[in-house]
Design a protein around this motif. Structure first.
Motif, PDB file in Angstrom:
ATOM      1  N   LEU A  25      38.356  -2.472  62.096  1.00  0.00           N
ATOM      2  CA  LEU A  25      38.156  -1.993  63.467  1.00  0.00           C
ATOM      3  C   LEU A  25      39.421  -2.063  64.329  1.00  0.00           C
ATOM      4  O   LEU A  25      39.854  -1.042  64.867  1.00  0.00           O
ATOM      5  CB  LEU A  25      36.990  -2.749  64.126  1.00  0.00           C
ATOM      6  N   ALA A  29      41.757   0.986  65.640  1.00  0.00           N
ATOM      7  CA  ALA A  29      41.979   1.169  67.081  1.00  0.00           C
ATOM      8  C   ALA A  29      43.458   1.308  67.387  1.00  0.00           C
ATOM      9  O   ALA A  29      43.867   2.202  68.138  1.00  0.00           O
ATOM     10  CB  ALA A  29      41.384  -0.016  67.853  1.00  0.00           C
ATOM     11  N   LEU A  41      43.234  10.577  75.802  1.00  0.00           N
ATOM     12  CA  LEU A  41      42.412   9.371  75.874  1.00  0.00           C
ATOM     13  C   LEU A  41      41.479   9.423  77.076  1.00  0.00           C
ATOM     14  O   LEU A  41      40.334   9.000  77.020  1.00  0.00           O
ATOM     15  CB  LEU A  41      43.336   8.150  75.983  1.00  0.00           C
ATOM     16  N   GLN A  42      41.997   9.975  78.189  1.00  0.00           N
ATOM     17  CA  GLN A  42      41.199   9.999  79.410  1.00  0.00           C
ATOM     18  C   GLN A  42      40.258  11.192  79.458  1.00  0.00           C
ATOM     19  O   GLN A  42      39.237  11.139  80.133  1.00  0.00           O
ATOM     20  CB  GLN A  42      42.126  10.047  80.634  1.00  0.00           C
ATOM     21  N   THR A  45      35.891  10.292  77.261  1.00  0.00           N
ATOM     22  CA  THR A  45      35.813   8.857  76.996  1.00  0.00           C
ATOM     23  C   THR A  45      34.729   8.528  75.967  1.00  0.00           C
ATOM     24  O   THR A  45      34.402   7.372  75.769  1.00  0.00           O
ATOM     25  CB  THR A  45      35.545   8.074  78.291  1.00  0.00           C
ATOM     26  N   ARG A  46      34.152   9.546  75.338  1.00  0.00           N
ATOM     27  CA  ARG A  46      33.192   9.268  74.275  1.00  0.00           C
ATOM     28  C   ARG A  46      33.761   9.561  72.897  1.00  0.00           C
ATOM     29  O   ARG A  46      33.183   9.208  71.884  1.00  0.00           O
ATOM     30  CB  ARG A  46      31.928  10.122  74.461  1.00  0.00           C
ATOM     31  N   ARG A  47      34.877  10.252  72.889  1.00  0.00           N
ATOM     32  CA  ARG A  47      35.438  10.716  71.629  1.00  0.00           C
ATOM     33  C   ARG A  47      36.199   9.575  70.943  1.00  0.00           C
ATOM     34  O   ARG A  47      37.024   8.916  71.559  1.00  0.00           O
ATOM     35  CB  ARG A  47      36.386  11.884  71.924  1.00  0.00           C
ATOM     36  N   VAL A  48      35.908   9.347  69.655  1.00  0.00           N
ATOM     37  CA  VAL A  48      36.578   8.280  68.920  1.00  0.00           C
ATOM     38  C   VAL A  48      37.904   8.781  68.359  1.00  0.00           C
ATOM     39  O   VAL A  48      38.936   8.156  68.529  1.00  0.00           O
ATOM     40  CB  VAL A  48      35.681   7.744  67.784  1.00  0.00           C
ATOM     41  N   PHE A 259      48.062   2.672  77.505  1.00  0.00           N
ATOM     42  CA  PHE A 259      47.517   2.015  76.320  1.00  0.00           C
ATOM     43  C   PHE A 259      48.169   2.553  75.058  1.00  0.00           C
ATOM     44  O   PHE A 259      48.467   1.828  74.126  1.00  0.00           O
ATOM     45  CB  PHE A 259      46.001   2.249  76.225  1.00  0.00           C
ATOM     46  N   MET A 263      49.863   0.512  72.092  1.00  0.00           N
ATOM     47  CA  MET A 263      49.366   0.510  70.717  1.00  0.00           C
ATOM     48  C   MET A 263      50.485   0.891  69.758  1.00  0.00           C
ATOM     49  O   MET A 263      50.589   0.347  68.665  1.00  0.00           O
ATOM     50  CB  MET A 263      48.177   1.470  70.575  1.00  0.00           C
TER      51      MET A 263
ATOM     52  N   PHE B 125      42.658  -3.037  74.353  1.00  0.00           N
ATOM     53  CA  PHE B 125      42.348  -1.605  74.259  1.00  0.00           C
ATOM     54  C   PHE B 125      40.922  -1.391  73.749  1.00  0.00           C
ATOM     55  O   PHE B 125      40.179  -0.564  74.290  1.00  0.00           O
ATOM     56  CB  PHE B 125      43.364  -0.936  73.318  1.00  0.00           C
ATOM     57  N   ILE B 126      40.517  -2.185  72.741  1.00  0.00           N
ATOM     58  CA  ILE B 126      39.158  -2.043  72.219  1.00  0.00           C
ATOM     59  C   ILE B 126      38.128  -2.292  73.321  1.00  0.00           C
ATOM     60  O   ILE B 126      37.158  -1.564  73.470  1.00  0.00           O
ATOM     61  CB  ILE B 126      38.933  -3.011  71.042  1.00  0.00           C
ATOM     62  N   SER B 128      38.561  -2.173  76.619  1.00  0.00           N
ATOM     63  CA  SER B 128      38.790  -1.523  77.905  1.00  0.00           C
ATOM     64  C   SER B 128      37.528  -0.817  78.414  1.00  0.00           C
ATOM     65  O   SER B 128      36.864  -0.088  77.683  1.00  0.00           O
ATOM     66  CB  SER B 128      39.932  -0.514  77.767  1.00  0.00           C
ATOM     67  N   GLN B 130      37.095   1.557  80.729  1.00  0.00           N
ATOM     68  CA  GLN B 130      37.111   3.003  80.885  1.00  0.00           C
ATOM     69  C   GLN B 130      37.406   3.752  79.590  1.00  0.00           C
ATOM     70  O   GLN B 130      36.770   4.742  79.271  1.00  0.00           O
ATOM     71  CB  GLN B 130      38.178   3.386  81.915  1.00  0.00           C
ATOM     72  N   PHE B 131      38.439   3.272  78.895  1.00  0.00           N
ATOM     73  CA  PHE B 131      38.950   4.061  77.772  1.00  0.00           C
ATOM     74  C   PHE B 131      38.776   3.358  76.429  1.00  0.00           C
ATOM     75  O   PHE B 131      39.281   3.822  75.419  1.00  0.00           O
ATOM     76  CB  PHE B 131      40.442   4.353  77.982  1.00  0.00           C
ATOM     77  N   PHE B 133      37.983   1.512  72.897  1.00  0.00           N
ATOM     78  CA  PHE B 133      37.566   2.002  71.592  1.00  0.00           C
ATOM     79  C   PHE B 133      36.116   1.616  71.294  1.00  0.00           C
ATOM     80  O   PHE B 133      35.348   2.404  70.742  1.00  0.00           O
ATOM     81  CB  PHE B 133      38.506   1.393  70.544  1.00  0.00           C
ATOM     82  N   LEU B 134      35.742   0.394  71.679  1.00  0.00           N
ATOM     83  CA  LEU B 134      34.397  -0.094  71.376  1.00  0.00           C
ATOM     84  C   LEU B 134      33.350   0.713  72.138  1.00  0.00           C
ATOM     85  O   LEU B 134      32.352   1.169  71.564  1.00  0.00           O
ATOM     86  CB  LEU B 134      34.307  -1.580  71.742  1.00  0.00           C
ATOM     87  N   ARG B 136      33.655   3.666  73.193  1.00  0.00           N
ATOM     88  CA  ARG B 136      33.638   5.008  72.586  1.00  0.00           C
ATOM     89  C   ARG B 136      32.731   5.063  71.373  1.00  0.00           C
ATOM     90  O   ARG B 136      31.891   5.953  71.237  1.00  0.00           O
ATOM     91  CB  ARG B 136      35.045   5.382  72.119  1.00  0.00           C
ATOM     92  N   ILE B 137      32.918   4.061  70.481  1.00  0.00           N
ATOM     93  CA  ILE B 137      32.112   4.053  69.255  1.00  0.00           C
ATOM     94  C   ILE B 137      30.636   3.929  69.608  1.00  0.00           C
ATOM     95  O   ILE B 137      29.790   4.668  69.099  1.00  0.00           O
ATOM     96  CB  ILE B 137      32.555   2.898  68.338  1.00  0.00           C
ATOM     97  N   LEU B 139      29.091   4.571  72.453  1.00  0.00           N
ATOM     98  CA  LEU B 139      28.565   5.733  73.182  1.00  0.00           C
ATOM     99  C   LEU B 139      28.346   6.908  72.237  1.00  0.00           C
ATOM    100  O   LEU B 139      27.300   7.567  72.275  1.00  0.00           O
ATOM    101  CB  LEU B 139      29.521   6.145  74.303  1.00  0.00           C
ATOM    102  N   SER B 140      29.336   7.156  71.383  1.00  0.00           N
ATOM    103  CA  SER B 140      29.236   8.361  70.555  1.00  0.00           C
ATOM    104  C   SER B 140      28.184   8.207  69.467  1.00  0.00           C
ATOM    105  O   SER B 140      27.651   9.193  68.966  1.00  0.00           O
ATOM    106  CB  SER B 140      30.605   8.715  69.955  1.00  0.00           C
ATOM    107  N   HIS B 145      24.192   3.632  76.375  1.00  0.00           N
ATOM    108  CA  HIS B 145      24.258   4.826  77.204  1.00  0.00           C
ATOM    109  C   HIS B 145      25.153   4.629  78.414  1.00  0.00           C
ATOM    110  O   HIS B 145      25.583   5.586  79.040  1.00  0.00           O
ATOM    111  CB  HIS B 145      22.853   5.255  77.630  1.00  0.00           C
ATOM    112  N   ARG B 147      28.648   2.483  79.835  1.00  0.00           N
ATOM    113  CA  ARG B 147      29.787   1.696  79.373  1.00  0.00           C
ATOM    114  C   ARG B 147      29.590   0.224  79.726  1.00  0.00           C
ATOM    115  O   ARG B 147      29.004  -0.105  80.754  1.00  0.00           O
ATOM    116  CB  ARG B 147      31.072   2.203  80.038  1.00  0.00           C
TER     117      ARG B 147
END
Lengths: 295, 294
Positions: A25, A29, A41-42, A45-48, A259, A263, B125-126, B128, B130-131, B133-134, B136-137, B139-140, B145, B147
């Motif tokens: 994970l 990331a 990224l902005q 905000t749902r896209r992985v 970010f 990264m 980052f994971i 965060s 707003q943005f 990674f966690l 995102r995963i 939600l998608s 539903h 954040r």
């Protein structure tokens, strides 16, 4: 062993997948974060996975901020420390290599005698090493800062090398000592009869036999030194003497840094030790086990 | 050269390093902790003796006790979950004939290769809001539903920092348990299988007792290191939100190296932390670390 039933196999596979997911994970990331733009990224905000990939984050770091690529075109602010990437890399490498060399050299001297000779004061030395491993770095860093400051040794590579070597020697001795126990003494005794001094017998006969242990210990010490934050953070605040972890720490809380850029620099910083671990896994596993329990 | 002089010669560098980088600083920290030392005093190089004043100020500082409480919770959570997970995962990668176990075994050491500060930043980052990674995963895949603000809420922030720490330090524990598993004689399991013992009983009556020693090693080592956690705190929460993730090492660091730079008080608090850890270290040396001869 009895053959496993189908349901047991499925359960084991599922458990493995969960563990693999957990391990990968953060690595996913950092990788995915580093190959997209802040805009991507902005945007969603749902896209992985990002819609478009870019290497601009790496380019801006590796060109010391010269080549901005199209992500950073509009950007006027870049932290100076990011522009110092190469210097930080070089500092980290010089420190880690020196610390590894010194620690192996002095550590093997000590571990060898601890394994071969039984004087009262050496038992005490061994115990001191075990206890020393537990001393939290913060306890040492406050007085070391005061001392180094008064000696004018703040912001120097040798100060950090000295501190890290002292900090890691006890651990190296604990990893190496059990290995020397397993090398039979007959060989050195024969060499001594042939006229070798104790020291040349150690260097010519024992050390070559200990290569696997030296490799195990060396790679562990290198990794710890490459990762070390607190010692250089406190001793080396000037940008030209920063190591990679200190540069990374300096980005924390800087709200103007993307970010994605963070990264990218994290990925660059973790790549060397990930490669080391992938290549030398066997040695690291042996070293970690030896250092924790006398084998 | 006689053996005794040879031993001294060979240990001279180590003794010098131990004296200068460990013994002397520890003693000097003790000295600083009973003196009044700020930046002004540091510049002049004169420290006034202040007796137990620094210890008194630390021990009456509510923030210090918050830090100790957080450290204890953090240590209990991380060490407890690491021991359970290490046994489970070590058994998992020890399975024969399961190809995914081989994949796991190959990947298991990866977190050890990640610098702690980079690990912290990656999890920032994971997590965060707003943005991240966690989010995102989750939600998608439709698991949540809305954040979630993982590190921004005092109730969960400490646990949110505990997970990255466990991620990074778990390989060490798994490797020790896995090595210990190889040392359990096969005959014990074969005999138990003939006697018709279930897998659970074999685990409870053979595996676990045989792992007792190594679990004690892990317990003591990991407890000592978790007590001094620093990098993940610095990267992810900087002690926040509020004082929810102030831990002992962070307290000493901030008191000393953030204005008003009280080196005396910082040393006193670090001494208290070290004292707690050293008690554990001596216990480890006496009871757990096997040194049969000498």
């Amino acid at each position: 062993m009895r053959a496993k039933s189908i349901s047991a196999r499925m359960l084991l596979h599922a458990a493995n997948l969960m563990v693999i997911f957990f391990i990968l994970l953060p690595l996913a990331a950092v990788f995915i974060g580093s190959i997209q733009s802040e805009k991507a990224l902005q945007a969603d905000t749902r896209r992985v996975l990002p819609l478009e990939f870019t290497l601009d984050n790496f380019m801006v770091i590796l060109s010391k901020g010269q080549q901005k690529g199209h992500i950073f075109e509009q950007i006027t602010y870049l932290p100076d420390n990011i522009k110092n990437f190469y210097a930080a890399c070089a500092n980290s490498a010089i420190i880690a290599v020196s610390v590894t060399f010194l620690t192996l050299l002095f550590g093997s001297f000590s571990a060898y005698t601890i394994s071969r000779q039984r004087y009262k004061w050496m038992l005490f030395l061994l115990q001191a090493n075990i206890v020393a491993r537990f001393v939290p770095a913060i306890v040492l860093m406050i007085p070391l800062y005061v001392v180094m400051r008064s000696l004018g040794q703040l912001n120097s590579l040798q100060g950090v090398i000295f501190a890290e070597t002292g900090f890691l020697l006890p651990y190296a001795i604990l990893i190496l000592a059990p290995y020397f126990d397993t090398i039979p003494t007959e060989l050195e005794e024969a060499a001594r009869i042939d006229g070798c001094t104790r020291f040349t017998a150690f260097v010519r006969i024992v050390l070559p036999l200990a290569t696997p242990a030296l490799a195990a210990c060396g790679v562990i010490v290198f990794i710890i030194s490459w990762h070390e934050l607190l010692i250089p953070l406190i001793l080396n605040a000037r940008p030209d003497f920063m190591t990679l972890p200190v540069v990374i720490a300096s980005l924390v809380g800087d709200v103007h840094v993307f970010f994605n850029l963070m990264m990218a620099i994290c990925l660059l910083a973790l790549a060397p030790t990930v490669i080391l671990v992938a290549l030398l896994q066997k040695y690291i596993v042996e070293g970690l086990a030896a250092g924790a329990v006398k084998g | 050269m006689p053996a005794s002089r040879f031993a001294l010669f060979m240990n001279l560098p180590t003794l010098v390093f131990l004296a200068l980088v460990l013994a002397y600083p520890v003693a000097y920290a003790g000295y600083l902790s009973v003196h009044r030392v700020g930046l002004a005093q540091l510049r002049r190089g004169v420290f006034a003796f202040s007796g137990w004043e620094n210890y008194g100020r630390v021990l009456t500082d509510p923030l210090f006790w918050t830090a100790i409480k957080n450290t204890l919770i953090f240590t209990a959570v991380t060490v407890g979950s690491e021991i359970v997970l290490a046994v489970m995962i070590a058994l998992l990668i020890n399975q024969t004939g399961i190809w995914t176990s081989r994949v796991t075994r190959f990947l298991i050491l990866l977190p050890y290769a990640v610098p702690p500060i980079a690990n912290g930043l990656i999890w920032t980052f994971i997590y965060s809001f707003q943005f991240g990674f966690l989010n995102r995963i989750l939600l998608s895949t439709g698991l949540i539903h809305e954040r979630i603000n993982w590190t921004g809420v005092p109730d969960t922030a400490l646990y949110a920092v505990a997970i990255p720490y466990v991620w990074r330090t778990l390989p060490f524990a798994i490797i020790l348990v896995h090595a210990a598993l190889q040392g359990i004689p096969r005959e014990l399991y074969e005999q138990a299988a003939i006697d018709g013992a279930s897998a659970w009983r074999r685990f409870w009556h053979i595996t676990l007792p045989m792992l007792r020693q190594i679990l004690a090693v892990i317990l003591v080592l990991r407890t000592a290191f978790a007590f001094a956690v620093f990098e993940e705190i610095l990267a992810i929460t900087q002690g926040g939100p509020g004082d929810a993730t102030w831990v002992a090492a962070w307290y000493s660091y901030k008191i000393t190296f953030a204005p008003p730079n009280n080196f005396g008080m910082g040393s006193a608090s670090a001494y208290i932390l070290a004292f707690m850890i050293i008690v554990m270290a001596i216990f480890y040396m006496r009871v757990v670390y096997r040194r049969v001869t000498l």
